[in-house]
Scaffold this active site. Sequence first.
Site, PDB file in Angstrom:
ATOM      1  N   LYS A 166       0.810  -1.290   0.135  1.00  0.00           N
ATOM      2  CA  LYS A 166      -0.038   0.017  -0.038  1.00  0.00           C
ATOM      3  C   LYS A 166       0.787   1.185  -0.049  1.00  0.00           C
ATOM      4  O   LYS A 166       0.522   2.392  -0.630  1.00  0.00           O
ATOM      5  CB  LYS A 166      -0.799   0.216   1.228  1.00  0.00           C
ATOM      6  CG  LYS A 166      -2.142  -1.006   1.181  1.00  0.00           C
ATOM      7  CD  LYS A 166      -3.048  -0.784   2.106  1.00  0.00           C
ATOM      8  CE  LYS A 166      -4.324  -1.604   2.071  1.00  0.00           C
ATOM      9  NZ  LYS A 166      -5.445  -1.344   3.242  1.00  0.00           N
ATOM     10  N   LYS A 215      -4.867 -10.398  -6.735  1.00  0.00           N
ATOM     11  CA  LYS A 215      -6.176 -10.564  -6.027  1.00  0.00           C
ATOM     12  C   LYS A 215      -7.069  -9.363  -6.519  1.00  0.00           C
ATOM     13  O   LYS A 215      -6.455  -8.307  -7.089  1.00  0.00           O
ATOM     14  CB  LYS A 215      -6.147 -10.568  -4.577  1.00  0.00           C
ATOM     15  CG  LYS A 215      -5.619  -9.370  -3.923  1.00  0.00           C
ATOM     16  CD  LYS A 215      -5.963  -9.344  -2.440  1.00  0.00           C
ATOM     17  CE  LYS A 215      -5.453  -7.785  -2.135  1.00  0.00           C
ATOM     18  NZ  LYS A 215      -6.088  -7.731  -0.642  1.00  0.00           N
ATOM     19  N   LYS A 255     -10.403  -3.576  -4.123  1.00  0.00           N
ATOM     20  CA  LYS A 255     -11.275  -2.379  -4.350  1.00  0.00           C
ATOM     21  C   LYS A 255     -10.376  -1.359  -4.830  1.00  0.00           C
ATOM     22  O   LYS A 255     -10.917  -0.144  -5.329  1.00  0.00           O
ATOM     23  CB  LYS A 255     -11.842  -1.912  -2.675  1.00  0.00           C
ATOM     24  CG  LYS A 255     -13.026  -2.579  -2.443  1.00  0.00           C
ATOM     25  CD  LYS A 255     -13.510  -2.205  -0.826  1.00  0.00           C
ATOM     26  CE  LYS A 255     -13.551  -2.928   0.139  1.00  0.00           C
ATOM     27  NZ  LYS A 255     -13.031  -2.797   1.436  1.00  0.00           N
TER      28      LYS A 255
HETATM   29  P1  TYM Z   1     -10.517  -5.453   3.577  1.00  0.00           P
HETATM   30  O1  TYM Z   1     -11.578  -4.408   3.735  1.00  0.00           O
HETATM   31  O2  TYM Z   1      -9.565  -5.073   2.690  1.00  0.00           O
HETATM   32  O3  TYM Z   1     -11.455  -6.753   3.189  1.00  0.00           O
HETATM   33  C1  TYM Z   1     -12.610  -7.410   3.916  1.00  0.00           C
HETATM   34  C2  TYM Z   1     -12.363  -8.798   3.783  1.00  0.00           C
HETATM   35  O4  TYM Z   1     -12.412  -9.284   2.613  1.00  0.00           O
HETATM   36  C3  TYM Z   1     -11.296 -10.108   2.354  1.00  0.00           C
HETATM   37  N1  TYM Z   1     -10.625  -9.983   0.798  1.00  0.00           N
HETATM   38  C4  TYM Z   1     -10.857 -10.956   0.033  1.00  0.00           C
HETATM   39  N2  TYM Z   1     -11.011 -12.229   0.299  1.00  0.00           N
HETATM   40  C5  TYM Z   1     -10.981 -13.043  -0.919  1.00  0.00           C
HETATM   41  N3  TYM Z   1     -10.554 -12.618  -2.151  1.00  0.00           N
HETATM   42  C6  TYM Z   1     -10.220 -11.388  -2.267  1.00  0.00           C
HETATM   43  N4  TYM Z   1      -9.701 -10.705  -3.455  1.00  0.00           N
HETATM   44  C7  TYM Z   1     -10.382 -10.502  -0.991  1.00  0.00           C
HETATM   45  N5  TYM Z   1     -10.036  -9.195  -1.230  1.00  0.00           N
HETATM   46  C8  TYM Z   1     -10.390  -8.937   0.465  1.00  0.00           C
HETATM   47  C9  TYM Z   1     -10.223  -9.733   3.289  1.00  0.00           C
HETATM   48  O5  TYM Z   1      -9.370 -10.718   3.627  1.00  0.00           O
HETATM   49  C10 TYM Z   1     -11.203  -9.446   4.557  1.00  0.00           C
HETATM   50  O6  TYM Z   1     -11.385 -10.555   5.175  1.00  0.00           O
HETATM   51  N6  TYM Z   1      -7.729  -5.321   7.596  1.00  0.00           N
HETATM   52  C11 TYM Z   1      -8.906  -5.599   7.188  1.00  0.00           C
HETATM   53  C12 TYM Z   1     -10.150  -4.955   7.693  1.00  0.00           C
HETATM   54  C13 TYM Z   1     -10.152  -5.155   9.301  1.00  0.00           C
HETATM   55  C14 TYM Z   1     -10.533  -6.398  10.182  1.00  0.00           C
HETATM   56  C15 TYM Z   1     -10.386  -6.087  11.610  1.00  0.00           C
HETATM   57  C16 TYM Z   1     -10.635  -7.740   9.669  1.00  0.00           C
HETATM   58  C17 TYM Z   1      -9.766  -4.159  10.131  1.00  0.00           C
HETATM   59  N7  TYM Z   1     -10.083  -4.791  11.242  1.00  0.00           N
HETATM   60  C18 TYM Z   1     -10.608  -6.936  12.405  1.00  0.00           C
HETATM   61  C19 TYM Z   1     -10.895  -8.608  10.630  1.00  0.00           C
HETATM   62  C20 TYM Z   1     -10.749  -8.061  11.988  1.00  0.00           C
HETATM   63  C21 TYM Z   1      -9.164  -5.186   5.570  1.00  0.00           C
HETATM   64  O7  TYM Z   1      -8.301  -4.257   5.232  1.00  0.00           O
HETATM   65  O8  TYM Z   1      -9.876  -5.921   4.923  1.00  0.00           O
END
Ligand code: TYM
Length: 337
Positions: free
Chosen positions: A113, A200, A203
């Site tokens: 990032k 992957k 967003k």
């Molecule tokens: P974020 O917002 O990027 O993504 C949310 C969830 O979606 C999953 N994900 C994917 N799974 C499969 N294929 C993909 N291409 C893909 N892109 C995203 C992510 O693994 C995630 O589970 N840091 C986290 C958010 C967060 C969080 C937490 C999660 C903040 N605090 C506490 C769990 C517990 C994040 O950026 O997710």
Amino acid sequence: MKQKRVLSGVQPTGALHLGNWLGAIKNWVDLQHQHDTFFCVVDLHAITVPQDVKTLSENTLSTAAMYIACGIDPKKSSIFIQSHISAHCELCWILNCLTPINWMERMIQFKEKALKQGDNVSIGLFDYPVLMAADILLYQPDLVPVGEDQKQHLELARNIAQQRINSRFGKDKENLLKIPDALIMKQGAKVMSLNDGRNKMSKSDPNANSRITLLDPPDLILKKIKKAKTDQFIGLEFNNPDRPEADNLLNIYSILSNKSKEASYEECKEMGWGMFKPLLAELVIDSLKPIQSQYKELMDDKEGLGNIIKSGNEKANEISSLTLQKIKDAIGLINKL
Ligand code: TYM
């Protein structure tokens, strides 16, 4: 038997996509029937990179609505907003003071990032995994269902809890914090970009054709799938390292059709791309239809949505404030006089 607790979250940084759904939220929906489930919209994580003010607030509500539209039942799960619960920032600071910088320097997602931010990398972006550790540890969960890309962050949270809190401050081997396990789906944990099966789905990819969002209308879904990268081979298959796009699209097909990998392979092993793509597009469109209509209803009733979040916030506040107080006591911060 005591129910296991589950906590997870998504950043409100834009419309959720197939990866967020199949890699995380779909799993949450199944878990809520037998577990004590908490799902957070992590808006404080979103601001670690620049956000448009109006869009961020809209995305925060729409992400909460999308949780429900995907099947999270507010009667079974608590849906809440991270910035509404001040314990997240408070515990984050305490953990900051206990986490070695060299643990943070290993974080792959930060490096990726940061590259995209050029000269504008905030301390928040670097600290993001500690805030995530606070999000998790405050709720003492047993399980954290996430996609593959969050594995390293989960490992950090476990190490902070074990090595920096429990072993230093837990008296008589008391575990102040529960050490949670990551729960990663067998299928769907890494949904890949439509443009490049080796990256992957994300967003933040500047090319909107690389992802299908859960709000894309049918004609756009068809267009994106028709444009998706293919190869010169006939027949879909899994696990051929030279054919990541075939593996990815067949995986999506298998999950959404509820057919096993074997059955999906048998069905599609002789299909050309020209036959497979419209079939996949129709399946994606049909799978998203009920989500999209429920989402619309929820967004038309902001008061109802607000009430759901308020009650989720209350439950989140109750649990997180207890953990925060326990940690403050353990490290020697005195209670209000
Ligand atoms: P974020 O917002 O990027 O993504 C949310 C969830 O979606 C999953 N994900 C994917 N799974 C499969 N294929 C993909 N291409 C893909 N892109 C995203 C992510 O693994 C995630 O589970 N840091 C986290 C958010 C967060 C969080 C937490 C999660 C903040 N605090 C506490 C769990 C517990 C994040 O950026 O997710």
